[in-house]
Design a protein around this motif. Structure first.
Motif, PDB file in Angstrom:
ATOM      1  N   THR A 224      50.545  -9.209 -32.281  1.00 43.82           N
ATOM      2  CA  THR A 224      49.761 -10.118 -31.218  1.00 43.82           C
ATOM      3  C   THR A 224      50.516 -10.426 -29.898  1.00 43.82           C
ATOM      4  OG1 THR A 224      50.761 -12.336 -32.339  1.00 43.82           O
ATOM      5  CG2 THR A 224      48.734 -11.533 -33.418  1.00 43.82           C
ATOM      6  N   MET A 281      53.051 -21.574 -34.177  1.00 42.13           N
ATOM      7  CA  MET A 281      52.141 -20.519 -34.381  1.00 42.13           C
ATOM      8  C   MET A 281      50.584 -20.991 -34.352  1.00 42.13           C
ATOM      9  SD  MET A 281      51.997 -17.284 -35.599  1.00 42.13           S
ATOM     10  CE  MET A 281      53.519 -16.959 -36.627  1.00 42.13           C
ATOM     11  N   LEU A 282      50.340 -22.522 -34.562  1.00 40.05           N
ATOM     12  CA  LEU A 282      49.015 -23.029 -34.275  1.00 40.05           C
ATOM     13  C   LEU A 282      48.820 -23.096 -33.110  1.00 40.05           C
ATOM     14  CD1 LEU A 282      49.394 -25.856 -37.144  1.00 40.05           C
ATOM     15  CD2 LEU A 282      47.772 -23.553 -37.114  1.00 40.05           C
ATOM     16  N   SER A 284      49.913 -21.141 -30.677  1.00 39.89           N
ATOM     17  CA  SER A 284      49.312 -19.611 -29.884  1.00 39.89           C
ATOM     18  C   SER A 284      48.021 -19.118 -30.536  1.00 39.89           C
ATOM     19  CB  SER A 284      50.654 -18.629 -30.638  1.00 39.89           C
ATOM     20  OG  SER A 284      51.919 -18.951 -30.324  1.00 39.89           O
ATOM     21  N   PHE A 285      47.656 -19.734 -31.627  1.00 41.98           N
ATOM     22  CA  PHE A 285      46.369 -19.565 -32.315  1.00 41.98           C
ATOM     23  C   PHE A 285      45.271 -20.074 -31.352  1.00 41.98           C
ATOM     24  CE2 PHE A 285      43.025 -21.776 -34.567  1.00 41.98           C
ATOM     25  CZ  PHE A 285      42.142 -20.492 -34.999  1.00 41.98           C
ATOM     26  N   THR A 288      45.149 -18.256 -28.081  1.00 41.32           N
ATOM     27  CA  THR A 288      44.554 -16.964 -27.977  1.00 41.32           C
ATOM     28  C   THR A 288      43.061 -17.147 -28.417  1.00 41.32           C
ATOM     29  OG1 THR A 288      46.592 -16.168 -29.086  1.00 41.32           O
ATOM     30  CG2 THR A 288      44.504 -14.832 -29.460  1.00 41.32           C
ATOM     31  N   LEU A 289      42.613 -18.081 -29.012  1.00 41.35           N
ATOM     32  CA  LEU A 289      41.173 -18.224 -29.491  1.00 41.35           C
ATOM     33  C   LEU A 289      40.331 -18.640 -28.278  1.00 41.35           C
ATOM     34  CD1 LEU A 289      39.129 -18.098 -31.709  1.00 41.35           C
ATOM     35  CD2 LEU A 289      39.672 -20.477 -32.358  1.00 41.35           C
ATOM     36  N   SER A 370      43.426 -10.993 -33.209  1.00 38.12           N
ATOM     37  CA  SER A 370      44.703 -11.514 -33.053  1.00 38.12           C
ATOM     38  C   SER A 370      44.632 -13.058 -33.671  1.00 38.12           C
ATOM     39  CB  SER A 370      45.120 -11.470 -31.673  1.00 38.12           C
ATOM     40  OG  SER A 370      45.433 -10.242 -30.987  1.00 38.12           O
ATOM     41  N   SER A 371      43.432 -13.729 -33.197  1.00 37.16           N
ATOM     42  CA  SER A 371      43.506 -15.168 -33.738  1.00 37.16           C
ATOM     43  C   SER A 371      43.489 -15.400 -35.229  1.00 37.16           C
ATOM     44  CB  SER A 371      42.446 -15.913 -33.049  1.00 37.16           C
ATOM     45  OG  SER A 371      42.381 -15.722 -31.744  1.00 37.16           O
ATOM     46  N   LEU A 374      47.141 -14.711 -36.413  1.00 38.37           N
ATOM     47  CA  LEU A 374      48.112 -15.874 -36.225  1.00 38.37           C
ATOM     48  C   LEU A 374      47.922 -16.988 -37.207  1.00 38.37           C
ATOM     49  CD1 LEU A 374      47.654 -15.927 -32.265  1.00 38.37           C
ATOM     50  CD2 LEU A 374      49.942 -15.517 -33.633  1.00 38.37           C
ATOM     51  N   ILE A 375      46.695 -17.084 -37.701  1.00 42.70           N
ATOM     52  CA  ILE A 375      46.453 -18.065 -38.608  1.00 42.70           C
ATOM     53  C   ILE A 375      47.151 -17.637 -39.917  1.00 42.70           C
ATOM     54  CG2 ILE A 375      44.751 -18.645 -40.302  1.00 42.70           C
ATOM     55  CD1 ILE A 375      44.837 -20.481 -37.998  1.00 42.70           C
ATOM     56  N   ALA A 378      50.637 -18.500 -39.569  1.00 41.59           N
ATOM     57  CA  ALA A 378      50.756 -19.937 -39.873  1.00 41.59           C
ATOM     58  C   ALA A 378      50.988 -20.041 -41.290  1.00 41.59           C
ATOM     59  CB  ALA A 378      49.881 -20.563 -38.990  1.00 41.59           C
TER      60      ALA A 378
END
Length: 390
Positions: A224, A281-282, A284-285, A288-289, A370-371, A374-375, A378
């Motif tokens: 990602t 991680m959250l 970054s999610f 990205t979203l 990518s989102s 990332l989930i 997480a």
């Protein structure tokens, strides 16, 4: 044995990261336009130069960990810096494509030998403040991006078409200076009597579920992060963001990450590496979203701020966590093992993203995927906590 000052280790870590990660790998994209034009390289030839660097890095990752376990992290870091300096020197003087390929491979070798043993050495000296020292070392990435982003365009304007050779020459000098400082000031932590072999070391890593889970998370981050680095700027331009504004947003992300790395490292030492990883991680999610849901300038501003605040925390938490459940003599091998996942993600991510973008003629699906990754990361980060507490 008395531990070296944490400020000294952090400073050397920043320098090593700046030289072997930013100058040896990330700065190539900035040098590429003038280098390609001056040498008359095709885009395919230019891309191959970047590919062989990545392959050189991936090829020696595990061996570099074994080497550091057997002969000491300091010797591995010195070897990596010497290889990088040689590659920089060759790039500053050669023109034949075969020699250019060899030089770029040496840069990949240098990164493999220097960076992962550096992380394990820092963690071994300060196991109780592992996140802090690794966080400072990772801040060298943001600092290096800022320096490269200012240096390369300025030299190109001042020195003309051959400025790229001067850039590689400056990188060589910085590598030699860092090598001298490491040789003079860095010390290995106390050695362990147990011998380190690749077979037994890797067997212990493979059987460690915590390290395997952290490796999977690092693979997701590698995938990602490289997609964000390569395509988010283009997504912003496609969404009618002013190019100057988009460039400044990238610089702001780098600046924030310089300070975010040490801050997340200190936080990870207090709240736990797995908890810090989950939070980063959250974040970054969400970052990205957001452009997927609404692609406009204000949203991209928020994206780059959130990414700058979280990406260094991801690297710091993962690298610190990778050594937290292994024997000290296996720490370098554990870092190398999880970094293989990261490197594979960086190899596969751009190709997959390019296919999705060409198929949809849009960036939203790519960053939607990518989102989702990332989930998953997480969830794995939260799952990794069970191995630490047990």
């Amino acid at each position: 044995m008395r531990r070296p000052p944490i400020a000294l280790l952090s400073g050397l870590g920043i320098l090593c990261t700046l030289v072997t990660v930013v100058f040896a790998r990330l700065a190539y994209g900035l040098v590429l336009p003038t280098m390609r034009a001056d040498l008359g390289l095709s885009y395919a030839e230019a891309a191959n130069l970047g590919t062989v660097t990545a392959m050189g890095y991936l090829t020696l990752l595990l061996y570099a960990g074994v080497f550091a376990g057997r002969f000491g992290g300091k010797r591995a870091i010195m070897t990596g810096l010497a290889l990088a300096a040689t590659g920089f020197l060759m790039l500053s003087v050669v023109s034949a494509y075969g020699w250019l390929l060899l030089a770029m491979v040496l840069l990949g070798f240098g990164t493999a030998f220097a960076f992962t043993p550096l992380i394990s050495l820092l963690g071994s000296w300060y196991p109780d403040r592992r996140g802090t020292v690794i966080g400072f070392a990772n801040s060298g990435v943001g600092l290096g991006i800022l320096i490269s982003g200012a240096l390369v365009p300025a030299l190109t304007d001042a020195a003309g078409p051959a400025a790229w050779r001067l850039v590689w020459g400056i990188f060589c000098i910085s590598a030699v200076i860092t090598l001298v400082l490491v040789t003079t000031l860095l010390r290995d932590p106390p050695r362990h009597s147990e011998a380190v072999s690749m077979r037994h070391g890797l067997a212990s890593i493979y059987r460690n579920p915590h390290v395997v889970v952290i490796g999977a998370v690092y693979g997701i981050v590698g995938t990602t992060y490289i997609v964000q680095t390569l395509f988010m700027y283009s997504f912003a331009l496609e969404s009618q963001v002013n190019p100057i504004t988009a460039g400044r947003l990238v610089a702001i992300m780098g600046l924030i990450s310089v300070f975010a790395g040490p801050a997340w490292g200190r936080a990870a030492d207090r709240i736990g590496h797995a908890n810090a990883l989950l939070i980063c991680m959250l974040i970054s999610f969400v970052a990205t979203l957001l452009p997927v849901l609404r692609a406009e300038t204000a949203v991209f501003v928020l994206h780059y701020i959130l990414m700058g605040a979280s990406i260094s925390g991801l690297f710091t938490s993962i690298l610190a966590a990778s050594t937290s459940t292994v024997k000290p003599q296996h720490a370098a091998m554990a870092v190398s093992f999880v970094t293989v996942f990261f490197a594979l993600g960086q190899l596969l991510g751009p190709a997959a993203a390019g296919l999705l973008i060409d198929w949809q003629q849009d960036f939203r699906l790519t960053f939607g995927v990518s989102s989702a990754l990332l989930i998953i990361g997480a969830i794995l980060g939260r799952y990794s906590r069970k191995f630490v507490t047990s």
